[in-house]
Motif scaffolding. Structure first.
Motif, PDB file in Angstrom:
ATOM      1  N   THR A 131      16.061  -8.528   3.134  1.00  0.00           N
ATOM      2  CA  THR A 131      14.983  -7.571   2.864  1.00  0.00           C
ATOM      3  C   THR A 131      13.668  -8.096   3.432  1.00  0.00           C
ATOM      4  OG1 THR A 131      16.081  -7.045   0.774  1.00  0.00           O
ATOM      5  CG2 THR A 131      13.845  -6.209   1.089  1.00  0.00           C
ATOM      6  N   ARG A 132      13.068  -7.317   4.340  1.00  0.00           N
ATOM      7  CA  ARG A 132      11.798  -7.734   4.929  1.00  0.00           C
ATOM      8  C   ARG A 132      10.725  -7.868   3.841  1.00  0.00           C
ATOM      9  NH1 ARG A 132       9.621  -4.102   9.442  1.00  0.00           N
ATOM     10  NH2 ARG A 132       9.629  -2.625   7.678  1.00  0.00           N
ATOM     11  N   LEU A 133       9.800  -8.786   4.052  1.00  0.00           N
ATOM     12  CA  LEU A 133       8.734  -8.998   3.074  1.00  0.00           C
ATOM     13  C   LEU A 133       7.952  -7.718   2.815  1.00  0.00           C
ATOM     14  CD1 LEU A 133       7.338 -12.512   4.117  1.00  0.00           C
ATOM     15  CD2 LEU A 133       8.946 -11.969   2.290  1.00  0.00           C
ATOM     16  N   VAL A 134       7.699  -6.952   3.874  1.00  0.00           N
ATOM     17  CA  VAL A 134       6.890  -5.740   3.711  1.00  0.00           C
ATOM     18  C   VAL A 134       7.643  -4.647   2.960  1.00  0.00           C
ATOM     19  CG1 VAL A 134       5.481  -6.195   5.744  1.00  0.00           C
ATOM     20  CG2 VAL A 134       7.615  -4.895   5.986  1.00  0.00           C
ATOM     21  N   ASP A 135       8.973  -4.758   2.874  1.00  0.00           N
ATOM     22  CA  ASP A 135       9.770  -3.747   2.190  1.00  0.00           C
ATOM     23  C   ASP A 135      10.049  -4.096   0.729  1.00  0.00           C
ATOM     24  OD1 ASP A 135       9.929  -2.248   4.511  1.00  0.00           O
ATOM     25  OD2 ASP A 135      11.810  -3.178   5.162  1.00  0.00           O
ATOM     26  N   ARG A 136       9.556  -5.209   0.275  1.00  0.00           N
ATOM     27  CA  ARG A 136       9.906  -5.683  -1.065  1.00  0.00           C
ATOM     28  C   ARG A 136       8.974  -5.131  -2.140  1.00  0.00           C
ATOM     29  NH1 ARG A 136      11.967 -11.934  -0.574  1.00  0.00           N
ATOM     30  NH2 ARG A 136      13.136 -11.668   1.382  1.00  0.00           N
ATOM     31  N   ARG A 137       9.591  -4.868  -3.295  1.00  0.00           N
ATOM     32  CA  ARG A 137       8.838  -4.601  -4.532  1.00  0.00           C
ATOM     33  C   ARG A 137       9.201  -5.721  -5.496  1.00  0.00           C
ATOM     34  NH1 ARG A 137      10.670   0.177  -7.022  1.00  0.00           N
ATOM     35  NH2 ARG A 137       8.872  -0.050  -8.431  1.00  0.00           N
ATOM     36  N   ASP A 138       8.570  -6.878  -5.277  1.00  0.00           N
ATOM     37  CA  ASP A 138       8.941  -8.109  -5.971  1.00  0.00           C
ATOM     38  C   ASP A 138       8.020  -8.343  -7.167  1.00  0.00           C
ATOM     39  OD1 ASP A 138       9.615 -10.616  -6.828  1.00  0.00           O
ATOM     40  OD2 ASP A 138       9.445 -11.587  -4.871  1.00  0.00           O
ATOM     41  N   PRO A 139       8.521  -8.156  -8.387  1.00  0.00           N
ATOM     42  CA  PRO A 139       7.659  -8.325  -9.570  1.00  0.00           C
ATOM     43  C   PRO A 139       7.238  -9.768  -9.815  1.00  0.00           C
ATOM     44  CG  PRO A 139       9.938  -8.010 -10.242  1.00  0.00           C
ATOM     45  CD  PRO A 139       9.902  -7.785  -8.758  1.00  0.00           C
ATOM     46  N   MET A 140       7.938 -10.720  -9.194  1.00  0.00           N
ATOM     47  CA  MET A 140       7.575 -12.119  -9.397  1.00  0.00           C
ATOM     48  C   MET A 140       6.184 -12.420  -8.855  1.00  0.00           C
ATOM     49  SD  MET A 140       8.607 -14.916 -10.797  1.00  0.00           S
ATOM     50  CE  MET A 140      10.405 -14.891 -10.919  1.00  0.00           C
ATOM     51  N   ALA A 153      -0.053  -5.468  -9.972  1.00  0.00           N
ATOM     52  CA  ALA A 153       1.149  -4.639 -10.000  1.00  0.00           C
ATOM     53  C   ALA A 153       0.994  -3.435  -9.081  1.00  0.00           C
ATOM     54  CB  ALA A 153       1.436  -4.191 -11.432  1.00  0.00           C
ATOM     55  N   THR A 154      -0.148  -2.779  -9.121  1.00  0.00           N
ATOM     56  CA  THR A 154      -0.390  -1.625  -8.254  1.00  0.00           C
ATOM     57  C   THR A 154      -0.330  -2.025  -6.784  1.00  0.00           C
ATOM     58  OG1 THR A 154      -1.776  -0.562  -9.938  1.00  0.00           O
ATOM     59  CG2 THR A 154      -2.066   0.162  -7.659  1.00  0.00           C
ATOM     60  N   ALA A 155      -0.909  -3.178  -6.470  1.00  0.00           N
ATOM     61  CA  ALA A 155      -0.924  -3.643  -5.077  1.00  0.00           C
ATOM     62  C   ALA A 155       0.473  -3.914  -4.537  1.00  0.00           C
ATOM     63  CB  ALA A 155      -1.782  -4.904  -4.971  1.00  0.00           C
ATOM     64  N   HIS A 156       1.424  -4.279  -5.413  1.00  0.00           N
ATOM     65  CA  HIS A 156       2.777  -4.622  -4.973  1.00  0.00           C
ATOM     66  C   HIS A 156       3.799  -3.530  -5.287  1.00  0.00           C
ATOM     67  CE1 HIS A 156       1.629  -8.677  -3.861  1.00  0.00           C
ATOM     68  NE2 HIS A 156       1.073  -8.871  -5.039  1.00  0.00           N
TER      69      HIS A 156
END
Length: 400
Positions: free
Chosen positions: A221-230, A299-302
């Motif tokens: 998964t590309r970094l730009v495509d991630r919704r990573d809550p961590m 959270a909104t930013a990610h």
């Protein structure tokens, strides 16, 4: 007594204690308390909420002086937090009997159940129930990390969960409650005093932050495509430290749960628990509000969904001024010394009960200031000084 209690619930790997409510280690501690009570000819009983009591004199007479603390622990906690107060209560009684003291008020020693909240996530369950600060319905909804509900855990330990609830008749018997505790800080070490008196407990609480993203493959998964809550969680941890520093308070993310919790998986959920404490309510609100504001921005930013739930809260506790001043007078009577009076950011059963009965606390010096850790420590001579101070207080209160 200390040697007998020391090995119970101790983890071989960490060296810390895992004495969680209604487990085998807890049962061993409770049996130890019962044996200590019966060995001294005290009337032993367990109340409807699982708190243990040992009485000298007639409880029905009322206006009793009570002392004690708790025997459970936080995960990998130290040996002193809680147990020092219980052991010292028995030792103080032994000291007073050695002096030939004659009591004019009933005296009771107590072990409050589930003070740390390590298993079910809520601190001071036993005293909260007794004081009506926690309803039976709320208690029945508490579950541990394995999904075991509090009623089932109590029943498995041999207690009746249907009996739990407010205990105003018992509290009405008590004229004063004094809890001895190892200091969770270094104020006494810095002042050079062995024993101090508590003034107040800071307002404090626990908040759960649920960051929800999208699970995906860590390698494809590309970094730009991630919704990573961590990422949002990590930034919120740093924000908590920043807000606390600016306000002169404390804020800690000390527990985290991750799903699906795989090394090669982007998390779908990161759940973190915030513990925050401050000297006053306004400052605490400022800190927690600042942390939540920052968390929502991250959270909104990610592209992360965020829920924030307050799981527990205790407002500022001012200990009974008359009782506090009486403790200071008793302890300074023969020496003429001024006994240090200090506040604390740690919660205690004494704080929970303070809204129902007069309560006070004694602190014993902790040279490192470390607590909730295997490194927690108090020197033997300081512990003995604590026992003698507690004995003097009990004599002054219960022998008038």
């Amino acid at each position: 007594m200390w040697r007998e209690l020391l090995p119970i619930g101790r983890h071989a790997g960490s060296g810390g204690y895992r004495r969680y409510a209604w487990t085998g280690a807890d049962a061993e501690c409770r049996e130890w308390f019962r044996e200590q009570a019966e060995a001294r000819g005290l009337a032993y009983e367990v109340d409807r909420n699982g708190n243990q009591w040992a009485w000298l004199g007639d409880p029905a007479a009322g206006d009793a002086v009570v002392t004690g603390s708790h025997l459970d622990s936080v995960p990998d906690g130290g040996a002193f937090d809680g147990p020092l107060g219980v052991v010292s209560s028995f030792a103080a009684l032994d000291e007073l009997r050695g002096r030939g003291t004659r009591f004019t008020r009933p005296l009771a020693l107590v072990n409050f159940g589930d003070e740390e909240g390590a298993r079910f996530g809520l601190a001071c369950v036993g005293s909260r129930l007794a004081a009506g600060r926690l309803t039976a319905e709320q208690a029945h909804r508490l579950t541990d990390g394995d999904g075991v509900a509090l009623p089932r855990a109590m029943e498995a330990a041999g207690y009746d969960p249907e009996a739990i609830g407010p205990d105003p008749e018992r509290l009405a018997r008590i004229g004063a409650f004094v809890e001895l505790h190892v200091e969770q800080g270094r104020a006494l070490d810095l002042s050079g005093d062995r024993v101090g008196v508590a003034s107040a407990i800071w307002p404090h609480g626990r908040w759960r932050f649920d960051f929800r993203g999208e699970a995906n493959h860590a390698g494809t998964t590309r970094l730009v495509d991630r919704r990573d809550p961590m990422l949002s969680y990590a930034q919120t941890v740093l924000a908590a430290r920043r807000e606390a520093e600016l306000a002169g308070a404390v804020a800690t993310f000390g527990k985290v749960a991750v799903e699906p919790n795989g090394v090669n998986a982007i998390p779908s959920l990161v759940r973190g628990w915030l513990d925050s404490r401050a000297a006053d309510q306004e400052t605490l609100d400022e800190v927690v509000g600042g942390v939540e504001k920052a968390a929502r921005e991250y959270a909104t930013a990610h592209g992360i969904d965020l829920d924030v739930v307050r799981e527990s809260f205790t407002p500022v506790v001012e200990f009974d001024h008359a009782l506090r001043d009486e403790l200071a007078r008793i302890l300074g009577k023969d020496t003429g010394l001024t006994v240090p009076v200090l506040g604390t950011g740690a919660g205690h059963d004494a704080g929970i009960l303070s809204g129902r009965i007069p309560t006070a606390m004694l602190f014993v010096r902790n040279p490192t200031g470390v607590s909730h850790s295997p490194a927690e420590f108090a020197a033997e001579d300081d512990c003995v000084a604590g026992v003698r101070a507690l004995a003097d207080v009990l004599e002054g209160l219960a022998c008038r």
